[in-house]
Design a protein around this motif. Structure first.
Motif, PDB file in Angstrom:
ATOM      1  N   SER A 186       0.843  -1.214   0.000  1.00  0.00           N
ATOM      2  CA  SER A 186       0.000   0.000   0.000  1.00  0.00           C
ATOM      3  C   SER A 186       0.867   1.249   0.000  1.00  0.00           C
ATOM      4  O   SER A 186       0.582   2.214  -0.724  1.00  0.00           O
ATOM      5  N   SER A 226       2.565   1.753  -3.367  1.00  0.00           N
ATOM      6  CA  SER A 226       1.636   2.156  -4.429  1.00  0.00           C
ATOM      7  C   SER A 226       1.613   3.678  -4.615  1.00  0.00           C
ATOM      8  O   SER A 226       1.254   4.167  -5.690  1.00  0.00           O
ATOM      9  N   PRO A 241       1.583   6.038  -9.317  1.00  0.00           N
ATOM     10  CA  PRO A 241       0.213   6.535  -9.462  1.00  0.00           C
ATOM     11  C   PRO A 241      -0.546   5.936 -10.646  1.00  0.00           C
ATOM     12  O   PRO A 241      -1.776   5.980 -10.685  1.00  0.00           O
ATOM     13  N   ASP A 242       0.202   5.363 -11.607  1.00  0.00           N
ATOM     14  CA  ASP A 242      -0.465   4.755 -12.762  1.00  0.00           C
ATOM     15  C   ASP A 242      -1.023   3.372 -12.443  1.00  0.00           C
ATOM     16  O   ASP A 242      -1.734   2.784 -13.263  1.00  0.00           O
ATOM     17  N   ARG A 243      -0.701   2.850 -11.265  1.00  0.00           N
ATOM     18  CA  ARG A 243      -1.199   1.547 -10.837  1.00  0.00           C
ATOM     19  C   ARG A 243      -2.127   1.720  -9.638  1.00  0.00           C
ATOM     20  O   ARG A 243      -1.852   2.495  -8.724  1.00  0.00           O
ATOM     21  N   SER A 244      -3.231   0.974  -9.639  1.00  0.00           N
ATOM     22  CA  SER A 244      -4.164   1.061  -8.515  1.00  0.00           C
ATOM     23  C   SER A 244      -3.595   0.339  -7.297  1.00  0.00           C
ATOM     24  O   SER A 244      -2.723  -0.527  -7.420  1.00  0.00           O
ATOM     25  N   VAL A 245      -4.102   0.710  -6.132  1.00  0.00           N
ATOM     26  CA  VAL A 245      -3.673   0.058  -4.894  1.00  0.00           C
ATOM     27  C   VAL A 245      -4.009  -1.434  -4.950  1.00  0.00           C
ATOM     28  O   VAL A 245      -3.228  -2.276  -4.499  1.00  0.00           O
ATOM     29  N   SER A 246      -5.152  -1.765  -5.539  1.00  0.00           N
ATOM     30  CA  SER A 246      -5.544  -3.182  -5.622  1.00  0.00           C
ATOM     31  C   SER A 246      -4.572  -3.977  -6.494  1.00  0.00           C
ATOM     32  O   SER A 246      -4.302  -5.149  -6.213  1.00  0.00           O
ATOM     33  N   ASP A 247      -4.032  -3.349  -7.545  1.00  0.00           N
ATOM     34  CA  ASP A 247      -3.008  -4.007  -8.369  1.00  0.00           C
ATOM     35  C   ASP A 247      -1.781  -4.340  -7.523  1.00  0.00           C
ATOM     36  O   ASP A 247      -1.253  -5.460  -7.579  1.00  0.00           O
ATOM     37  N   ARG A 257      -6.031  -9.676 -14.635  1.00  0.00           N
ATOM     38  CA  ARG A 257      -5.605  -8.312 -14.945  1.00  0.00           C
ATOM     39  C   ARG A 257      -4.710  -8.190 -16.171  1.00  0.00           C
ATOM     40  O   ARG A 257      -4.264  -7.096 -16.488  1.00  0.00           O
ATOM     41  N   CYS A 260      -7.762  -8.868  -6.984  1.00  0.00           N
ATOM     42  CA  CYS A 260      -7.958  -8.762  -8.440  1.00  0.00           C
ATOM     43  C   CYS A 260      -9.410  -8.460  -8.802  1.00  0.00           C
ATOM     44  O   CYS A 260      -9.698  -8.025  -9.912  1.00  0.00           O
ATOM     45  N   PHE A 289     -11.260  -6.190  -7.562  1.00  0.00           N
ATOM     46  CA  PHE A 289     -11.607  -4.771  -7.435  1.00  0.00           C
ATOM     47  C   PHE A 289     -11.261  -4.008  -8.708  1.00  0.00           C
ATOM     48  O   PHE A 289     -10.264  -4.269  -9.347  1.00  0.00           O
TER      49      PHE A 289
END
Length: 200
Positions: free
Chosen positions: A81, A84, A88-94, A116, A198, A200
């Protein structure tokens, strides 16, 4: 540190042998990786079996020690977390899905690729391989800086198999049973956590 350098040396020799065509994994006629892992586990088993105090060690561990897998999972997800924020181009869930592999790169990368896409699946593969390699090579330093439980947590799901020999060597035989227990619990969590993040 000497043991880690020997491991790196053999790894480099293997790369050279593969790249030059001197040896190919299919030349052996059997699954070399599985056989090597089985032999390592056999040797660890001999060490544990010949030292009855190691087998009794899990009974003497406090309840807090048995929470080590949960602490590993929470710590890894908290770290993912935080990291992450740098991507910024990747979501926290990724990021959480990638971290939820806990070193179990084969299974987690397959799940993530399915949910994904291949790009994130490849990132998961590399990230989890790196976790295993960092544990294999850095266990002596991790032990020196953070104590005997740190290499077990660092190994994640691999603490019951591939990183177990180095953990045993660094942390001591009294932590073998705890390491196997830790690896089993963390390993069991991988498919559930990866698919959960995955979704989300």
């Amino acid at each position: 540190m000497k043991g880690s350098l020997i491991i790196v040396g053999f790894f480099i020799l293997g790369i050279i042998a593969g790249m030059t065509g001197l040896l190919h994994i299919d030349d052996f006629g059997f699954d070399v990786s599985f056989t090597a892992l089985a032999m390592l586990m056999f040797c660890v088993g001999i060490g544990v079996g010949s030292d009855f105090s190691a087998l009794k060690s899990l009974r003497t561990q406090s309840g807090v020690m048995l929470l080590l897998p949960l602490i590993t999972i929470i710590g890894t997800l908290a770290g993912c977390s935080a990291i992450s924020l740098l991507f910024p181009d990747r979501s926290v869930s990724d990021m959480l899905a990638v971290g939820s592999g806990f070193g179990y790169y084969s299974l987690s990368s397959i799940f993530i690729t399915e949910y994904r896409g291949a790009e994130l699946g490849t990132i998961a593969l590399l990230a989890n391989i790196c976790r295993e390699i960092i544990t294999l090579l850095g266990a002596p330093l991790i032990y020196r800086w953070f104590g005997p439980l740190a290499p077990i947590s660092s190994g994640g799901a691999t603490s019951m198999d591939t990183t177990l020999p180095i953990i045993t060597n660094v942390s001591g035989k009294e932590f073998v049973v705890l390491s196997i227990y830790h690896g089993f619990v963390v390993d069991f969590s991988v498919p559930f956590l990866v698919t959960f993040f995955c979704s989300f």
